[in-house]
Design an enzyme around this catalytic site. Structure first.
Site, PDB file in Angstrom:
ATOM      1  N   SER A 160      13.562 -50.590 -45.547  1.00  8.06           N
ATOM      2  CA  SER A 160      13.117 -51.853 -44.971  1.00  8.06           C
ATOM      3  C   SER A 160      12.055 -52.460 -45.862  1.00  8.06           C
ATOM      4  O   SER A 160      11.342 -51.750 -46.585  1.00  8.06           O
ATOM      5  CB  SER A 160      12.541 -51.626 -43.571  1.00  8.06           C
ATOM      6  OG  SER A 160      11.899 -52.784 -43.082  1.00  8.06           O
ATOM      7  N   TYR A 192       7.112 -47.492 -37.060  1.00  7.06           N
ATOM      8  CA  TYR A 192       8.311 -47.906 -37.791  1.00  7.06           C
ATOM      9  C   TYR A 192       8.026 -48.036 -39.288  1.00  7.06           C
ATOM     10  O   TYR A 192       8.757 -47.510 -40.131  1.00  7.06           O
ATOM     11  CB  TYR A 192       8.811 -49.236 -37.229  1.00  7.06           C
ATOM     12  CG  TYR A 192      10.054 -49.777 -37.905  1.00  7.06           C
ATOM     13  CD1 TYR A 192      11.317 -49.297 -37.579  1.00  7.06           C
ATOM     14  CD2 TYR A 192       9.960 -50.781 -38.866  1.00  7.06           C
ATOM     15  CE1 TYR A 192      12.457 -49.804 -38.186  1.00  7.06           C
ATOM     16  CE2 TYR A 192      11.099 -51.293 -39.486  1.00  7.06           C
ATOM     17  CZ  TYR A 192      12.343 -50.796 -39.143  1.00  7.06           C
ATOM     18  OH  TYR A 192      13.467 -51.295 -39.746  1.00  7.06           O
TER      19      TYR A 192
END
Length: 676
Positions: free
Chosen positions: A555, A568
């Site tokens: 990501s 996250y």
């Protein structure tokens, strides 16, 4: 002429494997058709074209020829030494556009004076055809109703031979073709089908009533129990696949049907396997003979692996010698010297090909060969055609021309991909793209129904969907389930070449709101899960010795510090560094490890649909349905990122043969996430 009736006959005969093998045999019908030039009727023949399959044949798979022109070829036939020239002449006999390309067996159908003709490869018929005393057996079983034709390579002369026997023996309904199969005929489609089935079923009954019960000799070693057998197969398959991909990378198929296990349990299997197959359709797929392991099924794994390497080297030497014994200056170059069939007593059969269907069909053909050997040995002695004749077919210029006409393989042909989180979103899009580029795909997801839906979509156009994609249920936090998923990939296709670590989830919370459970869950799924999948897959890739790709869907949050995102972002940063660490460690094995850094994939995303989208929308103060637009507007390109864009990046990174340890942003340009 009723084409529908011909197709019905083809489907009936082709649907039963006792009658013929996949894509083997052909059928024809003669009748009148309109000549659009003269406006008069002309006698035509409709016959299965080259490469078709009787069981699934459609009208487009039929070649249509003018009989007057086809039969006129007998006047210019230059003789058996030049009979290959006649195949090109068939094109001048086509009616109109002619439909499918005529096969080498076209002459057999056109020259025989019967309205309907079938040519089939039934196991029972080939058992008689390969028996040492085949001519006498044929007389004993059929009298003068079915006659013997000595072995001859398929072609124009074989058509003339059969036509002459038919003309001289009006009482006959068909022939046994030495070393090859059967041909039957009739004046109606129903009569022809009945005659074909009479020959096959009569041969089956004779073998059942007169055959010895133990044609393969005494049982000397029983197969391993099922679970142990599959565990050993999973250990050996990557090793065997790597060996059998020495010349050209292959996909594999594993078969432990009882017929295979019983053959390998008997004392005569090495002797009979060495004789090879006989029917041209069989050995063109299985090669001249299989490779056979000569160790017990439960021998130590390291000993088995070492022995497989020795046997493979010997097989390649023997195959090269076979080629050199028979090659002429005009022969096509030697293709691969690796075996297409590997037999492991107690475990089963491993077959290989350019794709899963080809590998599976090669295995099915070897099962046909086992049945043929059993039948021939039960009433006589199995005697396949001479090695020199096998070579003449395997390296036939007509076969070589057929290979040259094959379309170029897709970029990921023969690659086996495992995609985690493949049941939705980025994972589903990636699985679809990899399959579209030629890969066999294993779709792993905790949501088995979702994975099965994607697998069904991918495999919808395949003859068998599981030849293209299979689904497996896996929770990537479970070491045992990951091992089972990788084992499923190995047993389905032979190994693993490409892993996409995509499984993930996200909980959008501030530091003070993030619980230990939140932290542990996200790290267990993404950091720990990716580690476990990579470790298990790397074991297979190293055993194969063919390199591979591991791709992490990380990501932009692995390098960009966004708000309310500690668990996250930290888990993604862990994944990002795994890419660098594994690239450094696995490079010596030719395994490339790279990452993709997406941003804001809203539409089609499983993560965003599970609540993450609502949370991020609240953080940024926008409506959830406009979140994708919001992410797009903060990028340099002002474009929304979709799952398909991530899938494209995954595919492209697999094509970068000299790139490892890097991350590719797919975020439409987020300056704060530029890699430094």
């Amino acid at each position: 002429m009723d084409v529908k009736k011909l197709l019905e006959r083809c489907h009936t005969l082709g649907a039963d494997p006792r009658n013929t093998n996949y894509a083997g045999g052909n059928a024809s019908a003669k009748g009148l058709g309109l000549d659009p030039v003269t406006g008069t009727d002309v006698e035509l023949m409709w016959v299965k074209g080259s490469g078709g399959d009787l069981g699934t044949l459609t009208e487009s798979g039929l070649a249509v020829l003018r009989l007057d022109r086809l039969r006129a070829l007998t006047q210019v036939y230059p003789g058996v030494e030049r009979e290959d020239e006649m195949v090109a002449a068939f094109d001048y006999c086509l009616h109109g556009r002619g439909g499918a390309a005529p096969s080498i067996d076209t002459a057999m159908h056109g020259l025989v004076e019967a309205a309907h003709v079938d040519h089939l490869h039934p196991d029972a018929g080939i058992a008689i055809a390969t028996a040492e005393d085949g001519p006498e057996l044929t007389r004993r079983i059929f009298g003068d109703r079915v006659l013997w034709v000595p072995w001859r390579r398929p072609g124009f002369q074989l058509g003339l031979d059969i036509a002459a026997i038919k003309a001289d023996n009006p009482q006959a309904i068909g022939v046994i073709l030495g070393g090859h199969g059967i041909t039957a005929w009739g004046e109606t489609s129903e009569e022809c089908q009945a005659n074909s089935l009479e020959i096959i079923r009569t041969a089956e009954r004779y073998l059942a009533e007169h055959g010895r019960p133990d044609p393969f000799g005494a049982r000397v070693a029983e197969p391993l129990p099922r679970e142990e057998r599959h565990a050993r197969a999973a250990e050996l398959f990557p090793v065997i696949r790597g060996l059998c991909s020495t010349d050209v990378r292959q996909v594999g198929h594993y078969n432990d049907d009882q017929v295979v296990l019983d053959f390998l349990a008997c004392e005569r299997h090495p002797e009979l396997a060495a004789l090879g197959t006989s029917c041209p359709d069989h050995f063109l797929r299985t090669k001249v003979a299989p490779m056979v392991l000569d160790l017990p099924a439960d021998a130590p794994l390291d000993e088995v692996v070492e022995r497989l390497g020795e046997l493979h080297a010997a097989y390649r030497e023997d195959y090269r010698a076979y080629y050199e014994r028979h090659a002429t200056p005009d022969s096509p170059p030697m293709r691969g010297a690796d075996p297409a069939i590997v037999l492991v007593p107690g475990v089963g059969m491993f077959s290989f090909g350019k794709d899963k269907q080809t590998a599976r069909v090669a295995g099915e053909f070897y099962v046909n060969a086992i049945n043929v050997m059993r039948g021939a040995e039960s009433v006589s002695r199995y005697r396949p055609i001479e090695e020199s004749e096998k070579f003449r077919i395997e390296y036939w210029e007509l076969e070589e021309a057929k290979l040259r006409r094959m379309p170029a393989p897709k970029p990921l042909a023969t690659r086996i991909a495992l995609v985690t989180g493949g049941g939705s979103g980025i994972g589903a899009a990636t699985a679809r793209r990899l399959a579209a580029e030629g890969a066999c795909v294993v779709i792993a997801d905790r949501d088995l129904a979702g994975a099965e839906k994607v697998a069904a979509e991918i495999g919808a156009k395949a003859l068998r969907p599981e030849d293209v994609a299979v689904a497996v249920e896996v929770d990537v936090t479970s070491e045992e389930q990951i091992a089972a998923a990788v084992r499923r990939a190995v047993l389905a296709f032979g190994g693993v070449d490409l892993v996409v670590n995509n499984a993930g989830l996200s909980l959008s919370r501030s530091l003070l709101e993030t619980t230990v459970a939140d932290w542990d869950l996200q790290h267990d799924v993404m950091a720990r899960g990716s580690f476990l999948v990579s470790r298990e897959s790397a074991r297979v890739m190293i055993a194969q010795g063919m390199g591979g790709d591991i791709v992490y869907i990380a990501s932009k949050n692995s390098v960009f510090a966004g708000p309310n995102n500690v668990a996250y972002g930290a888990a993604k940063a862990d994944q990002a560094h795994q890419v660098r660490l594994l690239a450094a460690e696995l490079g010596e094995h030719g395994i490339r490890v790279n990452g993709i850094n997406p941003d804001g994939v809203v539409r089609g995303s499983g993560i965003f649909a599970s609540g993450w989208g609502a949370n991020r929308a609240a953080v940024y103060g926008v409506e959830e349905e406009k979140l994708g637009e919001f992410y797009a507007q903060r990028t340099l390109l002002k474009r929304e990122v979709l799952p398909e864009h991530i899938a494209t990046a995954v595919f492209l990174v697999t094509q970068l043969s000299h790139t490892t340890g890097t991350h590719i942003p797919v975020d439409a340009g987020v300056a704060a996430a530029f890699l430094r």
